[in-house]
Every structure is written in structure tokens, then in C-alpha cells.
Design an enzyme around this catalytic site. Structure first.
Site, PDB file in Angstrom:
ATOM      1  N   CYS A   2      -4.238   8.984   0.402  1.00 45.16           N
ATOM      2  CA  CYS A   2      -4.846   8.736   1.709  1.00 45.16           C
ATOM      3  C   CYS A   2      -4.520   7.337   2.230  1.00 45.16           C
ATOM      4  O   CYS A   2      -4.664   6.348   1.537  1.00 45.16           O
ATOM      5  CB  CYS A   2      -6.364   8.888   1.688  1.00 45.16           C
ATOM      6  N   ARG A  27       2.107   6.218  -0.348  1.00 54.14           N
ATOM      7  CA  ARG A  27       0.878   6.398  -1.122  1.00 54.14           C
ATOM      8  C   ARG A  27       0.678   7.853  -1.551  1.00 54.14           C
ATOM      9  O   ARG A  27      -0.142   8.123  -2.411  1.00 54.14           O
ATOM     10  CB  ARG A  27      -0.322   5.953  -0.280  1.00 54.14           C
ATOM     11  N   TRP A  74      -4.598  12.980   1.493  1.00 52.49           N
ATOM     12  CA  TRP A  74      -4.293  13.580   0.193  1.00 52.49           C
ATOM     13  C   TRP A  74      -5.509  14.425  -0.146  1.00 52.49           C
ATOM     14  O   TRP A  74      -6.602  13.894  -0.375  1.00 52.49           O
ATOM     15  CB  TRP A  74      -4.079  12.463  -0.828  1.00 52.49           C
ATOM     16  N   ASN A  99     -10.914   7.262   3.898  1.00 52.06           N
ATOM     17  CA  ASN A  99     -10.346   7.315   2.544  1.00 52.06           C
ATOM     18  C   ASN A  99     -11.503   7.323   1.561  1.00 52.06           C
ATOM     19  O   ASN A  99     -12.489   6.609   1.771  1.00 52.06           O
ATOM     20  CB  ASN A  99      -9.515   6.062   2.239  1.00 52.06           C
ATOM     21  N   GLY A 100     -11.376   8.054   0.459  1.00 51.73           N
ATOM     22  CA  GLY A 100     -12.425   8.037  -0.562  1.00 51.73           C
ATOM     23  C   GLY A 100     -13.130   9.371  -0.647  1.00 51.73           C
ATOM     24  O   GLY A 100     -12.661  10.386  -0.107  1.00 51.73           O
ATOM     25  N   GLU A 482       6.076   6.122 -21.927  1.00 49.81           N
ATOM     26  CA  GLU A 482       6.385   5.817 -20.525  1.00 49.81           C
ATOM     27  C   GLU A 482       7.605   6.634 -20.068  1.00 49.81           C
ATOM     28  O   GLU A 482       7.633   7.150 -18.941  1.00 49.81           O
ATOM     29  CB  GLU A 482       6.630   4.303 -20.377  1.00 49.81           C
ATOM     30  N   LYS A 486       7.616   9.201 -16.960  1.00 46.86           N
ATOM     31  CA  LYS A 486       8.573   9.109 -15.843  1.00 46.86           C
ATOM     32  C   LYS A 486       9.260  10.448 -15.623  1.00 46.86           C
ATOM     33  O   LYS A 486       9.411  10.910 -14.499  1.00 46.86           O
ATOM     34  CB  LYS A 486       9.656   8.061 -16.120  1.00 46.86           C
ATOM     35  N   GLU A 489       6.810  12.964 -14.098  1.00 48.61           N
ATOM     36  CA  GLU A 489       6.408  12.628 -12.727  1.00 48.61           C
ATOM     37  C   GLU A 489       7.435  13.055 -11.685  1.00 48.61           C
ATOM     38  O   GLU A 489       7.072  13.585 -10.652  1.00 48.61           O
ATOM     39  CB  GLU A 489       6.285  11.102 -12.585  1.00 48.61           C
ATOM     40  N   HIS A 505       3.769  15.808 -38.593  1.00 49.63           N
ATOM     41  CA  HIS A 505       2.344  16.179 -38.623  1.00 49.63           C
ATOM     42  C   HIS A 505       2.004  17.198 -37.537  1.00 49.63           C
ATOM     43  O   HIS A 505       0.837  17.382 -37.218  1.00 49.63           O
ATOM     44  CB  HIS A 505       1.473  14.932 -38.484  1.00 49.63           C
ATOM     45  N   LYS A 604       0.782   6.764  -4.736  1.00 54.73           N
ATOM     46  CA  LYS A 604       1.141   5.436  -5.251  1.00 54.73           C
ATOM     47  C   LYS A 604      -0.101   4.666  -5.662  1.00 54.73           C
ATOM     48  O   LYS A 604      -0.109   3.964  -6.665  1.00 54.73           O
ATOM     49  CB  LYS A 604       1.902   4.670  -4.172  1.00 54.73           C
TER      50      LYS A 604
HETATM   51  O1  M6R Z   1      -1.481   0.592  -9.442  1.00 56.30           O
HETATM   52  P1  M6R Z   1      -1.737   0.873 -10.896  1.00 56.30           P
HETATM   53  O2  M6R Z   1      -0.757   0.216 -11.798  1.00 56.30           O
HETATM   54  O3  M6R Z   1      -3.154   0.551 -11.296  1.00 56.30           O
HETATM   55  O4  M6R Z   1      -1.565   2.428 -11.053  1.00 56.30           O
HETATM   56  C1  M6R Z   1      -1.832   3.084 -12.251  1.00 56.30           C
HETATM   57  C2  M6R Z   1      -1.185   4.447 -12.281  1.00 56.30           C
HETATM   58  O5  M6R Z   1      -1.704   5.256 -11.274  1.00 56.30           O
HETATM   59  C3  M6R Z   1       0.336   4.357 -12.114  1.00 56.30           C
HETATM   60  O6  M6R Z   1       0.904   3.522 -13.063  1.00 56.30           O
HETATM   61  C4  M6R Z   1       0.967   5.754 -12.207  1.00 56.30           C
HETATM   62  O7  M6R Z   1       0.874   6.222 -13.514  1.00 56.30           O
HETATM   63  C5  M6R Z   1       2.409   5.697 -11.713  1.00 56.30           C
HETATM   64  N1  M6R Z   1       2.675   6.819 -10.884  1.00 56.30           N
HETATM   65  C6  M6R Z   1       3.410   5.642 -12.790  1.00 56.30           C
HETATM   66  O8  M6R Z   1       4.719   5.773 -12.375  1.00 56.30           O
END
Ligand code: M6R
Length: 609
Positions: A2, A27, A74, A99-100, A482, A486, A489, A505, A604
């Protein structure tokens, strides 16, 4: 997640709102809309899908109005449909963007229905529109009506409200969601993120929780949570490079991956002078407090949480400080024990992540030695609400998948580790040699960027699989996690990461000739153990994709694809290997044709819990 914008000017604001909405696209959202006031009252324009859809609609007849509000939604309450998009309107008189999440919206909705209000959407926002309408009818004062309405709301919100018969003022309010008021020349703006307003002004007032403000031609009036008039400080933002375009790159993510050598060099430059770490740049303006740190507790979400997990290895092995790491969404619900002398550290790119902010607010009352935000956005709520801050120097990150913000977080926590490890003067020389090593990190990342074609070739066989496993040991285990995040995502390939020792395990049961296993295997103290784990995969005909350096002795062969990485010191390895996995995910996503910069369902800045 949002985005909200509003404008009050002497010129036509519709194109400005549209431009601002485009800047909020990063975002993540699924519908967009705007409302203006013209001679005929409030006109509302909404579309499901991208801002481009809304723009196409408006091109047919662009509104001409000196006041307006806009939104990218969103979906939370109600599906992404036009009737659920914002602005939401009450009886053609009040328009609201929000927003929220309003937690008590169901009770309010029932009450408003009894009072005769008809609902046309499934949103919690429509409740706000009708509530303001109700109070405006009684009070005939929009500012007072919004103040009265927000007193009835429970939850998190940032709202902008306008009334059909008041084209001279815009009323806004925040609780738990950010709002920046932009002060222009004879015009005023508001947005959930200052980035949306950068073409119009670089002067901002950041509202605090509980504030309700009225933007009018003659200035800005702010009332705090107690209804007292307050002046929030005017801040000038350094906007160099902000919102820059993609340049020669196909995607923001690729551009941001390539910006890492400079971002890392900037991070070191900002924290080091004459070969010595600068405590104040690392958050410690109070030198005495630095000496009192006996433990560290890190809290973050997503990619930032992975940076925290790497930090734990460093803080324990290099600084010899006990360190625990929590997901922000779990932390405050598990009644954590605070050890004596414990520093509370949050990591966040945006500084607006709702879970991380909630954790900080909890920690502020929990008896920690201090709170330190490691953050990429200087004007964010996290930075403003933490006692200390360390700014990462990644510059604006637009791609939803975090890349340069992650590696600069890693470097920042590494510098913090060295500061804590060598805070007693007689250790200063040891710190210097480690810092010298770290100066090479940009060059090693550059070497990895030059491997992009090789990594792309590796992505080709990967994209035909539905699932992948990632393996790493020591600080490279969180890097494997990570890498898996990635890949998930942006390419939508299911991926899980394991500490290599865990393979036998459980996850080994998944390994067959159809299972790609991506392994990080730099030559280090754990290499022999890692090689044994890779043999376990080979014995089950798993398809190995290995990232390793020449000294490891690992060779390509049947079932083993190899990317030869540059040789790096142990401290730099997590940063350098993270970049290789970013490229792997990027190329896989491009090959699968996904929307790399705006992956489905993601945002974002995650401003709801
Ligand atoms: O803005 P932030 O670093 O607090 O955000 C945390 C997560 O939402 C953010 O890292 C998310 O996992 C990303 N999409 C990773 O690529």
C-alpha cells in the site's frame, strides 16, 4: 505494501499524483486509484492492476483539480477488485485513502450500518470514510471530524481525507504507519514514503504516531495524540540519486546487484578514518556505553534477519559476545529474557517494517542497555525511534528483492563486530589488519559480477525444476538461506536451505537425480566436512551446483556443475557468496519470465503485522 499520496496546490495535481503513484509501485500492490475535487464534486478513478492501467483510464479525461489523493492497494480486506480499491468514498462527500489495518472494523461497520450507511466494498477503509462522514455532518469541521473518528479506530493506519465542500484542505493522520508531509512552494503534499514526493520537494515534516494534521494553503497544523498543537521538525532530505532510473540495466534488481562494489566501498568510507573505526558512525556517540556491551540481541525480518544470523557467527567468534537472533514477528510474543548489558539491535532496509518496529517498541521498555537501528533509510520510523543508529549506505533500493541493502547490512554488522572486538585500545592493531582485508571486498564482489554469464548458464538447468536445496556451513549457512529466499521470491521455484550437517537428519530423503542441490563450499576450516556432505548428495545422484574457489580442489564432473569463485578471506566470504546467489536467482527469474522487480504477492515495505 500500500502506498498513499495527497496533494494540495494551485496547479492541477492529477498528473502529480499519478507520477507519485508510479514512484510507490516498488512497494507492491494490486490496484490503484485517485480522487480529485472539481466543479462537479469528488471524482474517483480506480483500476485493478498496475498504475499504467489507471493512467490509461485517466488519459481519456484527465481531471483538473487543485486537490487530490491517490493510493496503491495491496489487498488485505477484500479481493483486488475495483470496488475495494482506494479511495473509498462516503455519500459523495468524503474520500479516504488508507494504509494499514483497522482491527475493530467489523464492530464499527455494524454500528454504521445500523445508522443507515450502505457499504459498497469489503474494506476496513470504507468504515473510516463513513465514520468521518458521520462526524463531519455533526461538527462541520473536517479537522475535528477526522480527530474524532481516529479516536474510535483500533489498529494501524495512515490516512488522508478530503471533503467535497473543502477543496482547500487535506486532513491526514497516522498511527503505526509512516506519513511524510512534503512542503513545496505554495503547495503541500503528503505520502507514505518521501520517495513519492521527491520530484516536487526535498523538504519534509515526518508525522509521529497519534498526530492528526491539516494541510492548507496557509500552512500545516499538527495536533499530537493529546490534541496539543505541536511543531514537528522540518527536514531537508539528501535526494541525490533517489528514484534514479534503471540506466542500462534491464531491471532495478540487476542494477542494484551491480551497485554493490560502490555501496560496500561507501559503507567502509563512512565508518573508517585513518584506518580506525569511527564509533559515532557505527551508532556509538556514547563511548562509555560501548564499553558496557556484554551481549547482543538482534531482531529483524526476511533478508535482514539473515544478515542478523550471519552477524551472530561474527559477534560470537570475533567479538566473543553472546548473541541471539530473533524473527521480529516471534520475538515479543515469547517473553524474552534480557541478559545484563545487552544491546538490542534491529536490522531493516526500509525502517518501516511493522513487525520490527513493534519489536523495537517492546524492547524499549524491556531493560536493554540501548537500542541500535541498522537501517538504510535515515528518515524512517525505526531510526527515529531507536536510541542509536548505524546507517547502511546502499542508497535507494527499488527492487522488492533486497540485494545491496543486504550486503551493506552484512558489512555494517561486520564493522560493528570489529568495533566491539577491539574496543579496548591495546587491540587496535589487530582491528587494523582485519579492516585492511575488508577493503578488498568490493574488488572480490566485482570479480563475482564478472561471473554473471557463467552463473546464468547454471540457471538454465535449474529453471526446469520445481524445487531446490541450498547447503552451507558456518556463516555461509544463513547465506544459503538467503539464496533460497531470493530464488523463491523472484523465480517462484520452491527452495529450502539447510546447514550441510543437517542433510542426513532428514532432507537427504528428498535427494534423487531430479533434485538440484546448490552448495557453498569456499576453502575454509569446514571444507572437509562440506565435501563429505557433497559426497552424500552425489551418492544419491543429486544434481550439485557448487560455488567454490580453486584451492578447494572441487572439480566439475558428472552431476557436478561448478562456479569457480574468487578466493576470499573468511570474514568477506558471506558477502561475496551472497552476490553469486543473487545472480543465480536473478537469472533463474528472468529465464522463467517473472516480474523480477515486483514479484507477485510481495511488497517492498511490509507495514502490516
Ligand atoms: O525493510 P526490511 O529490511 O525490514 O524488510 C524485511 C523483509 O520484509 C525483507 O527483507 C524481505 O524479506 C525482502 N523481500 C527480501 O528480499
Amino acid at each position: 505494501m500500500c502506498g498513499l499520496i495527497g496533494a494540495l496546490s494551485r496547479r492541477n495535481v492529477a498528473p502529480l499524483l499519478l507520477d507519485g503513484l508510479k514512484r510507490l509501485e516498488y512497494r507492491g500492490y494490486d490496484s490503484a486509484g485517485l480522487a480529485c475535487i472539481d466543479g462537479a464534486g469528488i471524482s474517483v478513478h480506480r483500476r485493478v492492476g498496475k498504475v499504467a492501467e489507471l493512467e490509461r483510464l485517466l488519459q481519456r479525461r484527465m481531471p483538473d483539480s487543485a486537490i487530490g489523493i491517490g493510493h496503491t492497494r495491496w489487498a488485505t480486506h477484500g479481493e483486488p477488485e475495483e470496488r475495494n480499491a482506494h479511495p473509498q468514498v462516503s455519500r459523495d462527500t468524503i474520500a479516504v485513502v488508507h494504509n494499514g489495518i483497522i482491527e475493530n472494523y467489523e464492530g464499527l461497520r455494524k454500528m454504521l450500518e445500523v445508522m443507515g450507511y450502505a457499504f459498497s466494498s469489503d474494506t476496513d477503509t470504507e468504515v473510516v470514510a463513513h465514520l468521518v462522514h458521520y462526524h463531519y455532518a455533526g461538527l462541520s469541521d473536517l479537522f475535528a471530524a477526522v480527530r474524532t473518528a481516529v479516536n474510535q479506530l483500533v489498529g494501524a493506519y495512515a490516512i488522508a481525507v478530503m471533503a467535497a465542500d473543502r477543496p482547500d484542505c487535506l486532513v491526514v493522520a497516522r498511527q503505526g504507519n509512516p506519513l511524510a508531509v512534503g512542503i513545496g512552494d505554495g503547495e503541500q503534499f503528503v505520502a507514505s514514503d518521501a520517495v513519492a514526493l521527491l520530484p516536487f520537494t526535498d523538504r519534509f515534516v515526518f508525522l509521529e504516531d497519534g498526530d492528526v494534521a491539516c494541510l492548507a494553503a496557509d500552512g500545516l497544523s499538527v495536533l499530537d495524540a493529546d490534541g496539543q498543537a505541536v511543531e514537528r521538525p522540518l527536514q531537508q532530505l539528501d535526494v541525490a540519486g533517489a528514484g534514479a532510473d534503471k540506466g542500462p540495466y534491464r531491471h532495478y534488481m540487476l542494477k542494484e546487484i551491480h551497485e554493490q562494489p560502490d555501496a560496500l566501498a561507501d559503507t567502509i568510507r563512512g565508518c573508517v578514518e585513518h584506518g580506525m573505526l569511527l564509533p559515532a558512525a557505527l551508532g556509538f556517540t556514547d563511548r562509555e556505553l560501548l564499553q558496557r556491551v556484554q551481549a547482543v540481541h538482534i531482531v529483524a525480518c526476511g533478508t535482514s534477519h539473515h544478515a542478523g544470523e550471519v552477524a551472530r557467527y561474527w559477534l560470537e567468534s570475533v567479538a566473543r559476545l553472546p548473541c541471539s537472533v530473533d524473527l521480529a514477528s516471534e520475538y515479543r510474543y515469547r517473553d524474552p529474557v534480557v541478559p545484563p548489558g545487552c544491546l538490542f539491535v534491529t536490522l531493516s532496509q526500509s525502517g518501516e517494517t511493522a513487525d520490527t518496529l513493534a519489536a523495537l517498541r517492546y524492547a524499549a521498555k524491556a531493560g536493554y542497555l540501548g537500542t541500535l537501528a541498522i537501517c538504510n533509510c535515515p528518515a524512517s520510523s525505526l531510526v527515529r525511534e531507536s536510541a542509536m543508529h548505524l546507517l547502511t549506505r546502499a542508497g535507494p533500493e527499488i527492487g522488492v528483492a533486497s540485494t545491496k541493502a543486504f550486503t551493506t547490512q552484512l558489512l555494517s554488522v561486520l564493522l560493528l563486530t570489529l568495533l566491539l572486538a577491539h574496543r579496548h585500545r591495546h587491540d587496535a592493531q589487530a582491528g587494523r589488519s582485519q579492516l585492511e582485508q575488508l577493503r578488498q571486498v568490493s574488488a572480490r564482489v566485482e570479480d563475482v559480477l564478472n561471473l554473471s554469464r557463467r552463473i546464468e548458464a547454471l540457471a538454465v538447468p535449474l529453471v526446469n525444476h520445481a524445487s531446490a536445496l541450498f547447503l552451507g556451513r558456518g556463516p555461509l549457512y544463513p547465506i544459503a538461506r538467503e539464496g533460497a529466499l531470493k530464488l523463491k521470491e523472484i523465480s517462484y521455484i520452491h527452495a529450502e536451505a539447510y546447514a550441510s550437517g543437517e542433510l542426513k537428519h532428514g532432507p537427504l530423503a528428498l535427494v534423487d537425480d531430479q533434485m538440484p542441490v546448490i552448495a557453498l563450499a569456499p576453502s575454509n576450516l569446514l571444507l572437509d566436512k562440506q565435501r563429505s556432505n557433497l559426497r552424500e548428495v552425489q551418492a544419491r545422484k543429486g544434481q550439485l551446483f557448487v560455488f567454490s574457489d580453486r584451492d578447494s580442489g572441487i572439480e566439475a564432473g558428472p552431476g557436478v556443475r561448478l562456479v569457480e569463485m574468487p578466493k576470499v578471506d573468511a570474514l568477506s566470504a558471506p558477502i561475496v557468496y551472497a552476490v553469486a546467489l543473487q545472480l543465480l536467482a536473478y537469472h533463474a527469474a528472468v529465464l522463467r519470465g517473472s516480474d523480477v522487480d515486483k514479484p507477485r504477492n510481495l511488497a517492498k515495505s511490509v507495514t502490516v503485522e
